[in-house]
Design a protein around this motif. Structure first.
Motif, PDB file in Angstrom:
ATOM      1  N   GLU A 181     -39.830  -2.161  -9.024  1.00 10.06           N
ATOM      2  CA  GLU A 181     -40.809  -1.426  -8.140  1.00 10.06           C
ATOM      3  C   GLU A 181     -41.440  -0.791  -8.141  1.00 10.06           C
ATOM      4  OE1 GLU A 181     -39.821  -0.565  -5.012  1.00 10.06           O
ATOM      5  OE2 GLU A 181     -38.616  -2.096  -4.832  1.00 10.06           O
ATOM      6  N   ALA A 182     -41.528  -0.039  -9.618  1.00 11.61           N
ATOM      7  CA  ALA A 182     -42.615   1.012 -10.432  1.00 11.61           C
ATOM      8  C   ALA A 182     -44.326  -0.493 -10.896  1.00 11.61           C
ATOM      9  CB  ALA A 182     -42.585   1.253 -11.517  1.00 11.61           C
ATOM     10  N   ALA A 183     -43.695  -1.155 -10.806  1.00  9.93           N
ATOM     11  CA  ALA A 183     -44.976  -2.828 -10.959  1.00  9.93           C
ATOM     12  C   ALA A 183     -45.296  -3.066 -10.004  1.00  9.93           C
ATOM     13  CB  ALA A 183     -45.036  -3.394 -11.456  1.00  9.93           C
ATOM     14  N   GLU A 184     -44.766  -2.856  -8.506  1.00  8.52           N
ATOM     15  CA  GLU A 184     -45.207  -3.688  -7.198  1.00  8.52           C
ATOM     16  C   GLU A 184     -45.876  -1.874  -6.333  1.00  8.52           C
ATOM     17  OE1 GLU A 184     -43.069  -5.161  -3.291  1.00  8.52           O
ATOM     18  OE2 GLU A 184     -42.290  -6.229  -4.511  1.00  8.52           O
ATOM     19  N   ILE A 185     -45.348  -1.347  -6.449  1.00  7.72           N
ATOM     20  CA  ILE A 185     -45.540   0.648  -5.687  1.00  7.72           C
ATOM     21  C   ILE A 185     -46.234   1.163  -6.926  1.00  7.72           C
ATOM     22  CG2 ILE A 185     -44.931   0.996  -3.705  1.00  7.72           C
ATOM     23  CD1 ILE A 185     -42.958  -0.335  -3.020  1.00  7.72           C
TER      24      ILE A 185
ATOM     25  N   SER B 272     -49.684  -2.470  -9.050  1.00 12.13           N
ATOM     26  CA  SER B 272     -50.411  -3.176  -8.072  1.00 12.13           C
ATOM     27  C   SER B 272     -52.273  -2.002  -7.627  1.00 12.13           C
ATOM     28  CB  SER B 272     -49.981  -3.788  -6.872  1.00 12.13           C
ATOM     29  OG  SER B 272     -49.338  -2.668  -6.211  1.00 12.13           O
ATOM     30  N   ASP B 273     -52.920  -3.419  -7.379  1.00 10.45           N
ATOM     31  CA  ASP B 273     -54.554  -2.477  -7.332  1.00 10.45           C
ATOM     32  C   ASP B 273     -55.011  -1.812  -8.334  1.00 10.45           C
ATOM     33  OD1 ASP B 273     -53.471  -3.939  -4.609  1.00 10.45           O
ATOM     34  OD2 ASP B 273     -52.611  -2.129  -4.004  1.00 10.45           O
ATOM     35  N   SER B 274     -54.047  -2.198  -9.530  1.00  8.00           N
ATOM     36  CA  SER B 274     -55.366  -1.551 -11.013  1.00  8.00           C
ATOM     37  C   SER B 274     -54.952   0.262 -10.579  1.00  8.00           C
ATOM     38  CB  SER B 274     -57.109  -1.524 -10.802  1.00  8.00           C
ATOM     39  OG  SER B 274     -57.034  -2.474 -10.830  1.00  8.00           O
ATOM     40  N   LYS B 275     -53.329   0.403 -10.338  1.00  9.16           N
ATOM     41  CA  LYS B 275     -53.384   1.630 -10.056  1.00  9.16           C
ATOM     42  C   LYS B 275     -52.292   2.159 -10.433  1.00  9.16           C
ATOM     43  CE  LYS B 275     -54.996   2.701  -4.776  1.00  9.16           C
ATOM     44  NZ  LYS B 275     -53.856   2.823  -3.901  1.00  9.16           N
ATOM     45  N   THR B 276     -51.260   2.787 -11.258  1.00 11.35           N
ATOM     46  CA  THR B 276     -50.206   3.102 -12.059  1.00 11.35           C
ATOM     47  C   THR B 276     -49.485   3.905 -11.613  1.00 11.35           C
ATOM     48  OG1 THR B 276     -50.903   5.309 -12.781  1.00 11.35           O
ATOM     49  CG2 THR B 276     -51.590   3.139 -14.117  1.00 11.35           C
ATOM     50  N   SER B 277     -47.241   3.893 -12.266  1.00  8.20           N
ATOM     51  CA  SER B 277     -46.704   4.145 -11.469  1.00  8.20           C
ATOM     52  C   SER B 277     -46.056   4.966 -12.589  1.00  8.20           C
ATOM     53  CB  SER B 277     -45.786   2.809 -11.684  1.00  8.20           C
ATOM     54  OG  SER B 277     -46.482   2.848  -9.893  1.00  8.20           O
ATOM     55  N   VAL B 278     -45.271   5.746 -12.552  1.00  9.48           N
ATOM     56  CA  VAL B 278     -44.672   6.998 -13.770  1.00  9.48           C
ATOM     57  C   VAL B 278     -43.557   6.555 -13.072  1.00  9.48           C
ATOM     58  CG1 VAL B 278     -44.025   8.816 -14.537  1.00  9.48           C
ATOM     59  CG2 VAL B 278     -46.445   8.602 -14.086  1.00  9.48           C
ATOM     60  N   ILE B 279     -42.836   6.277 -14.757  1.00  8.70           N
ATOM     61  CA  ILE B 279     -40.900   6.611 -14.378  1.00  8.70           C
ATOM     62  C   ILE B 279     -40.981   7.571 -15.861  1.00  8.70           C
ATOM     63  CG2 ILE B 279     -39.060   5.136 -14.821  1.00  8.70           C
ATOM     64  CD1 ILE B 279     -40.248   2.733 -14.613  1.00  8.70           C
ATOM     65  N   GLN B 280     -39.938   8.896 -14.655  1.00 11.49           N
ATOM     66  CA  GLN B 280     -39.509   9.858 -15.847  1.00 11.49           C
ATOM     67  C   GLN B 280     -38.070   9.765 -15.718  1.00 11.49           C
ATOM     68  OE1 GLN B 280     -41.412  13.190 -15.233  1.00 11.49           O
ATOM     69  NE2 GLN B 280     -40.875  14.210 -16.536  1.00 11.49           N
TER      70      GLN B 280
END
Length: 185
Positions: A51-55, A109-117
């Motif tokens: 999920e974090a890699a996609e959205i 996606s779209d050269s953005k990032t996600s954070v999982i904490q």
């Protein structure tokens, strides 16, 4: 564009496939599975990381106590001795690993990032989540959490149209027990 196959290094048991599949259909997932049944590995590597890699967004992995998250995920190992973070999170995705705050920043996606904490929420610690955004939440060992954590996370998920996985081992008749059987209906 970065291409990695997710979930990474997971070969789900037959009973785990519908869990991941139902989540992909946009459903909240409630799991009532015995100890050592693979709940955290399924939820972390099979749901949260993909999920974090996609959205792009913020994802919370919540335990009753913070040290449970450190033991189960951050410094955890699978049944073969593989480090959870090293083996199930593709190195190509990882931008930053903050060991002090147990925060993983990954490419999305779209050269953005996600954070999982990883968080611990008992003894009023859930209040530290108030005001944070969340695109997805995993509540691990939910039967051992204070029910008030739901009052904090549910508005976050409504605002982002996010998802949640609520998982636990049985622990008597409590709020989780009641909610799990209500969810089954």
């Amino acid at each position: 564009m970065l291409r990695v196959r997710l979930p990474h290094n997971i070969n789900p048991y037959p009973w785990q496939r519908p869990i991941i599949g139902n989540h992909q259909l946009g459903k909240d997932v409630w799991l009532n599975i015995h100890r050592r049944g693979g709940k955290d590995l399924t939820s972390f590597a099979g749901i949260a990381i993909p999920e974090a890699a996609e959205i792009p967004g913020t994802y919370h992995y919540i335990f009753p106590l913070l040290n449970q998250g450190r033991d189960a995920i951050w410094e955890g190992k699978d049944h073969k001795g593989n480090d959870i973070l090293e083996h199930y999170v593709p190195k190509e995705l990882v931008l930053h690993r903050d060991n002090a705050d147990m925060k993983l920043t990954v490419r999305s996606s779209d050269s953005k990032t996600s954070v999982i904490q990883i968080f611990g929420v008992n003894q009023g610690q859930y209040e530290k989540l108030r005001g944070k955004p969340a695109n997805g939440v995993v509540l691990s060992e939910a039967s051992r959490m204070e029910k008030k954590v739901l009052e904090v996370i549910n508005p976050m998920l409504i605002a982002t149209k996010g998802w949640k996985v609520v998982q636990s081992t049985p622990n008597g008749q409590n709020w989780y027990y009641d909610a799990f059987y209500l969810a089954m209906k």
